[in-house]
Design a protein around this motif. Sequence first.
Motif, short mmCIF file in Angstrom:
data_model
loop_
_atom_site.label_atom_id
_atom_site.label_comp_id
_atom_site.label_asym_id
_atom_site.label_seq_id
_atom_site.Cartn_x
_atom_site.Cartn_y
_atom_site.Cartn_z
N GLY A 1 0.82 -1.21 0.00
CA GLY A 1 0.00 0.00 0.00
C GLY A 1 0.85 1.26 0.00
O GLY A 1 0.58 2.22 -0.72
N GLU A 2 1.91 1.25 0.80
CA GLU A 2 2.80 2.41 0.87
C GLU A 2 3.58 2.57 -0.43
O GLU A 2 3.83 3.70 -0.88
CB GLU A 2 3.78 2.27 2.04
CG GLU A 2 3.14 2.30 3.42
CD GLU A 2 2.75 3.70 3.86
OE1 GLU A 2 3.15 4.68 3.21
OE2 GLU A 2 2.01 3.81 4.86
N ILE B 1 2.50 1.77 -3.38
CA ILE B 1 1.55 2.38 -4.32
C ILE B 1 1.44 3.88 -4.08
O ILE B 1 1.50 4.69 -5.02
CB ILE B 1 0.16 1.70 -4.18
CG1 ILE B 1 0.22 0.26 -4.70
CG2 ILE B 1 -0.93 2.50 -4.89
CD1 ILE B 1 -0.98 -0.60 -4.33
N PHE C 1 -4.62 1.00 6.14
CA PHE C 1 -4.85 0.64 4.73
C PHE C 1 -4.48 1.85 3.86
O PHE C 1 -5.35 2.64 3.49
CB PHE C 1 -6.32 0.28 4.48
CG PHE C 1 -6.94 -0.62 5.53
CD1 PHE C 1 -6.35 -1.82 5.88
CD2 PHE C 1 -8.14 -0.28 6.13
CE1 PHE C 1 -6.94 -2.66 6.83
CE2 PHE C 1 -8.74 -1.10 7.09
CZ PHE C 1 -8.14 -2.29 7.44
N PRO C 2 -3.20 1.98 3.51
CA PRO C 2 -2.75 3.24 2.88
C PRO C 2 -3.40 3.54 1.53
O PRO C 2 -3.55 4.70 1.16
CB PRO C 2 -1.25 3.03 2.69
CG PRO C 2 -0.88 1.85 3.52
CD PRO C 2 -2.10 1.02 3.68
N SER C 3 -3.79 2.48 0.79
CA SER C 3 -4.31 2.73 -0.56
C SER C 3 -5.73 2.21 -0.72
O SER C 3 -6.12 1.80 -1.80
CB SER C 3 -3.38 2.05 -1.58
OG SER C 3 -3.32 0.65 -1.33
N LEU D 1 -8.21 3.28 -3.65
CA LEU D 1 -7.91 3.08 -5.06
C LEU D 1 -8.50 1.77 -5.57
O LEU D 1 -8.57 0.78 -4.84
CB LEU D 1 -6.39 3.05 -5.27
CG LEU D 1 -5.64 4.32 -4.85
CD1 LEU D 1 -4.14 4.09 -5.00
CD2 LEU D 1 -6.09 5.50 -5.69
N ASP E 1 -3.85 -5.11 0.23
CA ASP E 1 -3.75 -3.68 -0.05
C ASP E 1 -4.42 -3.27 -1.36
O ASP E 1 -4.60 -2.08 -1.61
CB ASP E 1 -2.29 -3.23 -0.04
CG ASP E 1 -1.81 -2.93 1.39
OD1 ASP E 1 -2.68 -2.85 2.27
OD2 ASP E 1 -0.60 -2.79 1.60
N ARG F 1 -8.70 -4.68 -0.76
CA ARG F 1 -8.89 -5.56 0.39
C ARG F 1 -9.07 -7.02 -0.05
O ARG F 1 -9.74 -7.79 0.64
CB ARG F 1 -10.09 -5.13 1.27
CG ARG F 1 -10.19 -3.67 1.63
CD ARG F 1 -9.15 -3.16 2.60
NE ARG F 1 -8.87 -4.03 3.72
CZ ARG F 1 -7.65 -4.42 4.07
NH1 ARG F 1 -6.60 -4.08 3.36
NH2 ARG F 1 -7.48 -5.16 5.12
#
Lengths: 465, 235
Positions: A137-138, A140, A153-155, A158, B215, B218
Amino acid sequence: MSTFASQFLKQARVMTADLRHRKIIRTALTNYEIVRDKRKGAFQSWESARQAAAETKWEAVNHLDKYLVELVSKLEARGTKVHWASTGAQASEIILQIVRDKQARSVIKSKSMTSEEVHLNAALEKAGLEVVESDLGEFIMQLRDEPPYHIVFPSMHLTRGEIKDLFQRELGDAPSDSPEELTMVARRALRKKYLTADIGFTGANFAIAETGMISITENEGNARLTSALPKTMVSLLGIEKVLPRLEDLALFLPMLATAGTGQALTCYNTMYGGPRQPGESDGPEEFHVILLDNHRTELLADAEQRDALHCIRCGACLNACPIFRNVGGHTYATTYSGPIGSVITPHLRGLQDWKHLSNASSLCGGCTEACPVKIDLHHHLLQNRRNAATEEPAFFERSLYQIFGFVANRPALWAVAKKLGRFGQPLQNLVKGTALDPAKAWTQTRDLPPMPKESFKDWWQKRKG
Amino acid sequence: MKNEETVLSEREKILARVREALKIPAHVPGAHGTAPLPASAHSPAADARSWLPKVGDSFAEQLALFQSTAAELKAEVQMVASRDAVKAALAKMASDGNWKRIATHKGELTDFATADLGLPICRTEGGYDVQEMEACDAGITECDALVAQTGSVLVTSLSAGGRGLSVLPPHHVVIARREQLVADLPAAFALVQKKYAPHFPSMISFITGPSRTGDIERILVLGAHGPKKLTILCF
């Protein structure tokens, strides 16, 4: 109104009207709620566990000096180099100094919100280093050049299509939009980085005073690799991360997983107690731990809100918050968003600039109920409002309440005001919600309830007579 | 590097701010109005066992729970009858997976199990070449414990050949004895204390299923950065 406040209001208006965004977040969080509730249900007593976790954190935070000293002496005894940083800039400088000493050219990072707080990537890149985020996530978000949307949940905002386009544009590698294949693209790209990076950088979820360890919770294995392969390991953590005893993790690890992602236990929960020890086959030659204050001691000095330092950054309050779900993570423009962000940001970055976040709340208490360590979040939002008004009263607000108080204390005046109101309301209806309406801020999006034809007082007097 | 004096003074400054702040006591959560608790040797978390998810008392129940939990996490659990059967199971895995090269560490079980595989072995003791390990098809390790409550494998840098072996190759195979099964997380931490304190390994890790991520929308994907497959071979 501060620039931050007007920016927040502007962005919030845009985001709440973005139905596509709301649907993505609602879907993701509804799925989260289902699995989380299942995991909570598996506890023999989630409520007792919360109380124990809150008391354990209370003990750690309220004897922070003692546990920090113990943590540091235990860490140093195993060859770990401990640094203290009062500010974010100092923390960045300590890391840059390590980079210079090691003549490092590249840093592989595992997920760390504390590094977002001190803007570490910008500092390292300015010094000419290659910095790569390894959490998917990071990774991305780094490719998008945006801060994380959510602390866990960083992303999450999207879609796979957007991520496919991003990978195609930035990496030239996106076979399809299947999450499986996209994850493998990142795996391939990052494998090379682990093998060649000079420094592995991590955050920490907990620090154990008793045994001198930091504990890192993750699902992907990226932190495991980050702390296994590079010759130097650097971990940055806030001073409030400390827990008294190793056995406390038996409670905190499953609670963090349950509240954070709805898992019984996250895939990798790893405690690091030093650099490579004699007889071990790998691991970093040097292990640096940086303890960061960055205004945490100011929050600590506020006994009323001290429990905000109990936060384990699980994100449960964000997920529960109707405001977060509708305005989205980026609208806050803070490192920590949602209810916990609204509570602590005024302490970290200034009350007057960030007091508006404490009004971005319905005071429903959903955050307090969701918090695994029982932080009294919605009351802290009220306290922030009170503190902001006491410190710097708003002229119009104060005048309004003074006039109201003056009138309400004088029955004759009050009776006149009632008559005026009943006469005035139909007139107000003619201009409702327009620039001419004095109650515009309210009536734009809500109806003002009509005043009754007869007040209770009038009715009571008539009845008696 | 900053000189020793400034480092020390930053430490003293932070600790002084902490002590100043703590002069005003804060209420214990859930106990408004009462006096703060004194620092105590007993952790409220010590009673965690009575609140955490329930684990049966008998070995059979615990083993069944471990198997079902691990399976739910997409880990593969192979129960075999004897030590010799471990060898056969590993050989079958090697041929099914078309392994060309494996990585392992010195250990009673790992030495025994990998002795007759006839594959090139990257060994971790005394250090290893990361590129070479990265090219291996499987990493074979021992462990400290299996945790019934969570379906986890407890490894350390001493018991499982270091930090990299259990995460770098795409398939992690753990060889364990039945007796290594413990009921829950409190028991696992007690075991770590008893086995190692005060000379803890530099890494202690609970591995709960193969590496994973959610990510992207989900949706669960296995093998994010660590192994795509985790096999627990237990006799």
